[in-house]
Design a protein around this motif. Structure first.
Motif, PDB file in Angstrom:
ATOM      1  N   GLN A 209      -0.224  -5.844  29.893  1.00  0.00           N
ATOM      2  CA  GLN A 209       1.053  -5.479  29.297  1.00  0.00           C
ATOM      3  C   GLN A 209       1.100  -5.854  27.821  1.00  0.00           C
ATOM      4  N   GLY A 210       0.149  -6.701  27.386  1.00  0.00           N
ATOM      5  CA  GLY A 210       0.117  -7.119  25.986  1.00  0.00           C
ATOM      6  C   GLY A 210       1.224  -8.089  25.645  1.00  0.00           C
ATOM      7  N   PHE A 211       1.066  -8.792  24.537  1.00  0.00           N
ATOM      8  CA  PHE A 211       2.066  -9.793  24.152  1.00  0.00           C
ATOM      9  C   PHE A 211       3.072  -9.258  23.134  1.00  0.00           C
ATOM     10  N   GLN A 212       2.767  -8.115  22.504  1.00  0.00           N
ATOM     11  CA  GLN A 212       3.696  -7.495  21.569  1.00  0.00           C
ATOM     12  C   GLN A 212       4.431  -6.337  22.238  1.00  0.00           C
ATOM     13  N   ASP A 213       5.515  -5.927  21.626  1.00  0.00           N
ATOM     14  CA  ASP A 213       6.168  -4.707  22.082  1.00  0.00           C
ATOM     15  C   ASP A 213       5.190  -3.526  21.978  1.00  0.00           C
ATOM     16  N   ASN A 214       5.273  -2.630  22.958  1.00  0.00           N
ATOM     17  CA  ASN A 214       4.478  -1.401  22.936  1.00  0.00           C
ATOM     18  C   ASN A 214       2.974  -1.682  22.867  1.00  0.00           C
ATOM     19  N   SER A 215       2.474  -2.559  23.744  1.00  0.00           N
ATOM     20  CA  SER A 215       1.048  -2.887  23.698  1.00  0.00           C
ATOM     21  C   SER A 215       0.375  -2.819  25.066  1.00  0.00           C
ATOM     22  N   ASP A 271       6.103   5.371  18.699  1.00  0.00           N
ATOM     23  CA  ASP A 271       5.418   5.140  19.962  1.00  0.00           C
ATOM     24  C   ASP A 271       3.928   5.442  19.812  1.00  0.00           C
ATOM     25  N   ASP A 272       3.225   4.610  19.015  1.00  0.00           N
ATOM     26  CA  ASP A 272       1.795   4.812  18.802  1.00  0.00           C
ATOM     27  C   ASP A 272       1.013   4.545  20.089  1.00  0.00           C
ATOM     28  N   GLY A 273      -0.209   5.046  20.138  1.00  0.00           N
ATOM     29  CA  GLY A 273      -1.077   4.835  21.297  1.00  0.00           C
ATOM     30  C   GLY A 273      -2.084   5.951  21.408  1.00  0.00           C
ATOM     31  N   GLY A 274      -2.571   6.170  22.629  1.00  0.00           N
ATOM     32  CA  GLY A 274      -3.531   7.246  22.796  1.00  0.00           C
ATOM     33  C   GLY A 274      -4.136   7.265  24.181  1.00  0.00           C
ATOM     34  N   GLU A 275      -5.114   8.162  24.347  1.00  0.00           N
ATOM     35  CA  GLU A 275      -5.850   8.270  25.591  1.00  0.00           C
ATOM     36  C   GLU A 275      -7.240   8.799  25.297  1.00  0.00           C
ATOM     37  N   ARG A 308      -5.339  10.085  19.506  1.00  0.00           N
ATOM     38  CA  ARG A 308      -4.678   8.886  18.988  1.00  0.00           C
ATOM     39  C   ARG A 308      -3.412   9.281  18.238  1.00  0.00           C
ATOM     40  N   PHE A 309      -2.315   8.584  18.551  1.00  0.00           N
ATOM     41  CA  PHE A 309      -1.067   8.690  17.792  1.00  0.00           C
ATOM     42  C   PHE A 309      -0.964   7.449  16.907  1.00  0.00           C
ATOM     43  N   ALA A 310      -0.824   7.651  15.599  1.00  0.00           N
ATOM     44  CA  ALA A 310      -0.840   6.514  14.682  1.00  0.00           C
ATOM     45  C   ALA A 310       0.099   6.750  13.509  1.00  0.00           C
ATOM     46  N   LYS A 311       0.785   5.686  13.140  1.00  0.00           N
ATOM     47  CA  LYS A 311       1.665   5.704  11.969  1.00  0.00           C
ATOM     48  C   LYS A 311       1.269   4.540  11.066  1.00  0.00           C
ATOM     49  N   PHE A 312       1.194   4.796   9.782  1.00  0.00           N
ATOM     50  CA  PHE A 312       0.917   3.753   8.808  1.00  0.00           C
ATOM     51  C   PHE A 312       2.058   3.717   7.797  1.00  0.00           C
ATOM     52  N   ASP A 360     -14.694  19.037  17.589  1.00  0.00           N
ATOM     53  CA  ASP A 360     -13.493  19.805  17.252  1.00  0.00           C
ATOM     54  C   ASP A 360     -12.407  18.815  16.850  1.00  0.00           C
ATOM     55  N   TRP A 361     -11.881  18.980  15.661  1.00  0.00           N
ATOM     56  CA  TRP A 361     -10.968  18.031  15.018  1.00  0.00           C
ATOM     57  C   TRP A 361      -9.620  18.726  14.832  1.00  0.00           C
ATOM     58  N   LEU A 362      -8.571  18.169  15.462  1.00  0.00           N
ATOM     59  CA  LEU A 362      -7.225  18.731  15.355  1.00  0.00           C
ATOM     60  C   LEU A 362      -6.256  17.628  14.959  1.00  0.00           C
ATOM     61  N   ARG A 363      -5.258  17.978  14.160  1.00  0.00           N
ATOM     62  CA  ARG A 363      -4.260  16.975  13.752  1.00  0.00           C
ATOM     63  C   ARG A 363      -2.888  17.658  13.622  1.00  0.00           C
ATOM     64  N   TRP A 364      -1.848  16.922  14.084  1.00  0.00           N
ATOM     65  CA  TRP A 364      -0.460  17.370  13.972  1.00  0.00           C
ATOM     66  C   TRP A 364       0.395  16.266  13.363  1.00  0.00           C
ATOM     67  N   ASP A 365       1.400  16.629  12.623  1.00  0.00           N
ATOM     68  CA  ASP A 365       2.493  15.697  12.339  1.00  0.00           C
ATOM     69  C   ASP A 365       3.304  15.537  13.621  1.00  0.00           C
ATOM     70  N   THR A 366       3.723  14.290  13.905  1.00  0.00           N
ATOM     71  CA  THR A 366       4.458  14.032  15.143  1.00  0.00           C
ATOM     72  C   THR A 366       5.614  13.085  14.888  1.00  0.00           C
ATOM     73  N   SER A 367       6.518  13.032  15.859  1.00  0.00           N
ATOM     74  CA  SER A 367       7.604  12.063  15.864  1.00  0.00           C
ATOM     75  C   SER A 367       7.669  11.474  17.272  1.00  0.00           C
ATOM     76  N   ASN A 368       7.253  10.199  17.393  1.00  0.00           N
ATOM     77  CA  ASN A 368       7.193   9.550  18.705  1.00  0.00           C
ATOM     78  C   ASN A 368       6.453  10.433  19.725  1.00  0.00           C
ATOM     79  N   ARG A 369       5.294  10.897  19.315  1.00  0.00           N
ATOM     80  CA  ARG A 369       4.345  11.677  20.126  1.00  0.00           C
ATOM     81  C   ARG A 369       4.800  13.118  20.374  1.00  0.00           C
ATOM     82  N   ALA A 370       5.898  13.534  19.820  1.00  0.00           N
ATOM     83  CA  ALA A 370       6.329  14.935  19.930  1.00  0.00           C
ATOM     84  C   ALA A 370       5.750  15.708  18.741  1.00  0.00           C
ATOM     85  N   ARG A 371       5.016  16.783  19.014  1.00  0.00           N
ATOM     86  CA  ARG A 371       4.355  17.533  17.954  1.00  0.00           C
ATOM     87  C   ARG A 371       5.358  18.257  17.065  1.00  0.00           C
TER      88      ARG A 371
END
Length: 676
Positions: A209-215, A271-275, A308-312, A360-371
Motif C-alpha cells: 500500500q506504500g507509506f505515501q498517498d497514492n503509492s 493520479d500518477d502511476g502505470g501498468e 506510465r502516467f506522470a506529472k512534473f 511504438d511510442w504514443l503520448r497524450w496530454d491527460t488529466s488524472n489519467r483521462a486522455r
C-alpha cells in the motif's frame, strides 16, 4: 551494402548450429563432459578478468528483505540506488560517477543474456529489473566500467549480469510481510524430469500500500527453464519469463513539504502511476566440439507493453500518458576455447550477435489519467550487429595478460506521425565503434593479486537525435583506467582495493546553445577509489565494510561557466559497515549502517543535498529439518531504517525548488523461508 553483409553474418549464425547438431546426433558416442550452460562467454575465467567484478551470490538474494530486487546492489561497493518510490518505474543506478543507470543508459543490464535495456522508449537504456524474482537468481556479476567484452551499448558505467539457476533438485519458498500492508510470496524449485531433462521454475506475487498517498503497487512474476542434455556433447535450453505490474505513484514533493516531513502528495498532484506487461523467450544450445572448444548459440525475443502516467511540476495540469509497445528479437553465437598454448593455460572467446528492436511510442496530454489531446505518435527501429573477441593467457603467476576487442554497429529507422506535424520518416545515421579491452593480473605473493586494465566504451546520441540526418557527430567515447589489488591470505579474511579514472570525451552537446546544431566537444573526468574487506574473526561472526570515494569534474562544456564544476547527482562517498553472527544453535542477527555522502543537485553546483545515514537491524533463527542441512526453516524479523531517518535517494533542482522522492521511514518485517 552494410545491411547485406549483416544479413549474411546473421544467416551463418542461424545455420551453423543446425548443421553441427545434425552431425552430433549422428555420432553422439564420443564422451565429452558437459558444463553448465553459460550465455556468450563460458570460457572466460571471471577471476582472471583484470578489472573489478563484484559478485552477489544466491544466499544474499534468498535472505534479503526488500520491496525491490535492486536493493541488493547496496551490497556492492560504490553503488547507490536512486529510489523514486514510484512503483513499477525503474529506479536509477549510480555507479562510478555515472548517475543514469537503469532509468537511463549508463548501465547495461542482462538476465541470462537477454538485454533488459530499452533502446528507444521511456529513456535510452531504460532497464526494469522488477521482472526478476530473487529466489531464481544464482549469481549477479557487476562489471565496473566498460570493462567486459561481452557487453557494448549502455555499458559505460558498468554491466549487471544476472544468472538464474540451472539444473539441480531443490525447492524453496519464502513469505515476507511488513509495514504498510506489504507482502511478498516467492517459490522456486528445480526438478529432474527424466534422464538428462531438468526444469527450474520460480514464481512471485508482491503487493504494498506504500507509506505515501497514492503509492499502491502490485506485481506478479513467473519464469521457467527446461534444460535437456541430449548426449555427452550437446545440451539445449528453453527459458520463458512473464511479468505483470500495476501501480500508483506519489510523485515528487517540493522542499517545503520535505522539510515538514509530510507524506502528502505535492500541491495539484494527479493520479500518477502505470501498468506493464513483459514476456521473454530464449533458446540456448551448447555444443562441445572437442575437449577444448565449445560452441554456444542463442536466440531470444521480448514483448512489452508499458504505460506510465506522470506529472512534473506543481502547477495545475500537465499530466501525460506515455505508452511504449516494444518488440525485440536477437540471436548470436560464440566459440569458447579452454586449452594450452606453449604449455600455458589459454582461454578465448570469439562471438557475434544481432539485435533488432521495434518501439511504438504514443503520448497524450491527460488529466488524472483521462486522455485529452494526442501529442506524439512515433515508431522507432534499432538494429545492432556486434563482434567480440577476448583471450586470457596465463604465462606465469606474475603475468596473466588479457586482450579483448569489441565492435558494435547500429542502424534503424524513425517514423513520425505526430498529430500536429507533417508526417516524415528517416533512417538512423550509421554509427559504429571499436572498443578495446586489455590488461593483466599478477599474483605477487600467495594471496595478493594485482590487476591493471584499460577499457573503452561509447555512447550514442540521445533519443530521436540518432535519426537526425544533418547531425554530423561520432559516438561519445568512455575510457577507463584501473589498477587494483585483491588480498586473500586466509579463508577468514579477504580484501579488495581499486583505483580508477573514467574519462569521457567527444560528448555530444548543442553549440551554440539554442542553435539546434550539435558537436563533439564535451569532456568529463571521474576519479575514485573503492575498498572492501570481509573478516571472520570467530566462528559464526562476519564483519564487513566497504567505502567508495568519488570525485568528478566537467573539463569542457558548451557552457564555459560549467567547466571545473562537479557532475550533479554524484555522491562524494558511499560506505557500508555490517556485523553478522550465526550461533551453532541457529540463532543470529545482523546490523548494517549505510552512509551516502553529499552531492550537488544542479549543474551550477549552487544547491546541494547532504546525503543520509540508515541503520538496519535483523534477527533470525535457522533450523535444519530431518537432520539434513540442505533442508531448513528460517524465521526472520527486521527493522529497516532503525532510527527513522527522513531522507531521499532521489533529489534534484527544478521548478523553482528542490524536488524529493521520499524514501521509506522505519519499517518492520517478518519473514519465513523453507528449503526442502
Amino acid at each position: 551494402m552494410s545491411v547485406r553483409l549483416r544479413g549474411s553474418a546473421l544467416l551463418c549464425a542461424l545455420a551453423l548450429p543446425g548443421t553441427l547438431v545434425a552431425e552430433v546426433l549422428a555420432d553422439g558416442d564420443e564422451a565429452i563432459e558437459l558444463g553448465t550452460i553459460m550465455v556468450k562467454g563460458e570460457a572466460l575465467h571471471r577471476d582472471d578478468i583484470p578489472a573489478t567484478v563484484n559478485r552477489v551470490e544466491a544466499e544474499r538474494f534468498e535472505e534479503m528483505t526488500a520491496v525491490r530486487i535492486e536493493e541488493v546492489l547496496e551490497e556492492v561497493p560504490g553503488v547507490e540506488i536512486g529510489n523514486y518510490n514510484m512503483g513499477g518505474v525503474a529506479n536509477v543506478i549510480k555507479m562510478r560517477g555515472f548517475t543514469g543507470g537503469a532509468h537511463g543508459g549508463d548501465v547495461a543490464v542482462y538476465v541470462d543474456g537477454i538485454p533488459l535495456n530499452e533502446g528507444e522508449s521511456h529513456a535510452d537504456g531504460y532497464a526494469d529489473v522488477n521482472v526478476l524474482i530473487p529466489l531464481e537468481i544464482e549469481e549477479l556479476e557487476v562489471f565496473k566500467g566498460p570493462s567486459s567484452v561481452l557487453y557494448g551499448n549502455f555499458a559505460r558505467a558498468g554491466s549487471l549480469a544476472f544468472h538464474t539457476r540451472q539444473r539441480g533438485e531443490y525447492a524453496k519458498a519464502k513469505l515476507t510481510y511488513g509495514s504498510f500492508d506489504t507482502w511478498d510470496a516467492q517459490g522456486a524449485f528445480g526438478l529432474s524430469l527424466a534422464e538428462g531433462l531438468y526444469n527450474n521454475t520460480a514464481i512471485q506475487g508482491a503487493s504494498t500500500q506504500g507509506f505515501q498517498d497514492n503509492s499502491q503497487w502490485s506485481r506478479i512474476n513467473a519464469s521457467t527453464r527446461f534444460t535437456w542434455d541430449l548426449n555427452e556433447r550437446l545440451d539445449l535450453a528453453l527459458s520463458l519469463r512473464a511479468h505483470q505490474s500495476d501501480w500508483d505513484a506519489p510523485g515528487y514533493i517540493p522542499k517545503s513539504l520535505f522539510d515538514a516531513e509530510s507524506t502528502d502528495q505535492a500541491p495539484n498532484a494527479e493520479d500518477d502511476g502505470g501498468e506493464k506487461s513483459f514476456y521473454s523467450e530464449r533458446f540456448d544450445l551448447g555444443l562441445s566440439l572437442s575437449e577444448e572448444l565449445r560452441l554456444l548459440y542463442w536466440l531470444y525475443g521480448t514483448q512489452q507493453d508499458f504505460t506510465r502516467f506522470a506529472k512534473f511540476g506543481y502547477d495545475p495540469g500537465g499530466q501525460t500518458e506515455r505508452n511504449y509497445d516494444r518488440s525485440v528479437w536477437g540471436t548470436g553465437a560464440s566459440l569458447n576455447l579452454d586449452a594450452q598454448l606453449a604449455d600455458k593455460p589459454l582461454t578465448a572467446i570469439l562471438g557475434l550477435e544481432y539485435y533488432d528492436e521495434d518501439t511504438d511510442w504514443l503520448r497524450w496530454d491527460t488529466s488524472n489519467r483521462a486522455r485529452l489531446d494526442k501529442t506524439e505518435d512515433r515508431t522507432f527501429n534499432i538494429t545492432t550487429f556486434s563482434v567480440f573477441a577476448q583471450g586470457e593467457w596465463e604465462l606465469s603467476r606474475y603475468f596473466r595478460p588479457t586482450l579483448g576487442l569489441r565492435y558494435d554497429s547500429f542502424g534503424g529507422s524513425y517514423d513520425n506521425r505526430d498529430p500536429d506535424g507533417e508526417p516524415f520518416d528517416s533512417d538512423m545515421n550509421d554509427y559504429d565503434h571499436w572498443s578495446p579491452k586489455l590488461g593483466f593480473r599478477s599474483l605477487l605473493i600467495e594471496g595478493l593479486d594485482l590487476r591493471a586494465s584499460f577499457s573503452e566504451g561509447f555512447s550514442l546520441p540521445d533519443g530521436e537525435a540518432k535519426y537526425q540526418t544533418d547531425l554530423d557527430v561520432s559516438p561519445e567515447v568512455i575510457r577507463q583506467y584501473e589498477i587494483g589489488l585483491s588480498y586473500d591470505p586466509i579463508e577468514a579474511l579477504s580484501a579488495d582495493l581499486a583505483l580508477f579514472i573514467l574519462d569521457t570525451s567527444d560528448e555530444i552537446q548543442e553549440y551554440p546553445v539554442g542553435s539546434g546544431l550539435y558537436k563533439n566537444l564535451g569532456e568529463t573526468r571521474r576519479t575514485g577509489v573503492e575498498a572492501a574487506v570481509l573478516w571472520r574473526p570467530l566462528e559464526g561472526l562476519t564483519l564487513s565494510g566497504d567505502i567508495a570515494l568519488i570525485d568528478s569534474e566537467i573539463r569542457s562544456s558548451n557552457d564555459a561557466a560549467l567547466e571545473g564544476k562537479e557532475i550533479s547527482g554524484v555522491p562524494d562517498r558511499i560506505s557500508n559497515l555490517s556485523a553478522e553472527y550465526r550461533s551453532p544453535q541457529g540463532i543470529g542477527g545482523k546490523i548494517k549502517w549505510r552512509h551516502v555522502g553529499k552531492y550537488y543537485i544542479d549543474d551550477e553546483n549552487s544547491e546541494r543535498y547532504d546525503g543520509y545515514d540508515v541503520v538496519d537491524l535483523g534477527l533470525f533463527y535457522e533450523r535444519p529439518l530431518g537432520g539434513n542441512d540442505a533442508r531448513k526453516l528460517r524465521l526472520g524479523a527486521e527493522v529497516k531504517n532503525l532510527f527513522d531517518e527522513w531522507y531521499s535517494q532521489s533529489v534534484w533542482s527544478g521548478y523553482g525548488t528542490n524536488n524529493y522522492a521520499v524514501s521509506w521511514p522505519r519499517t518492520y518485517w517478518l519473514s519465513m523461508s523453507l528449503d526442502w
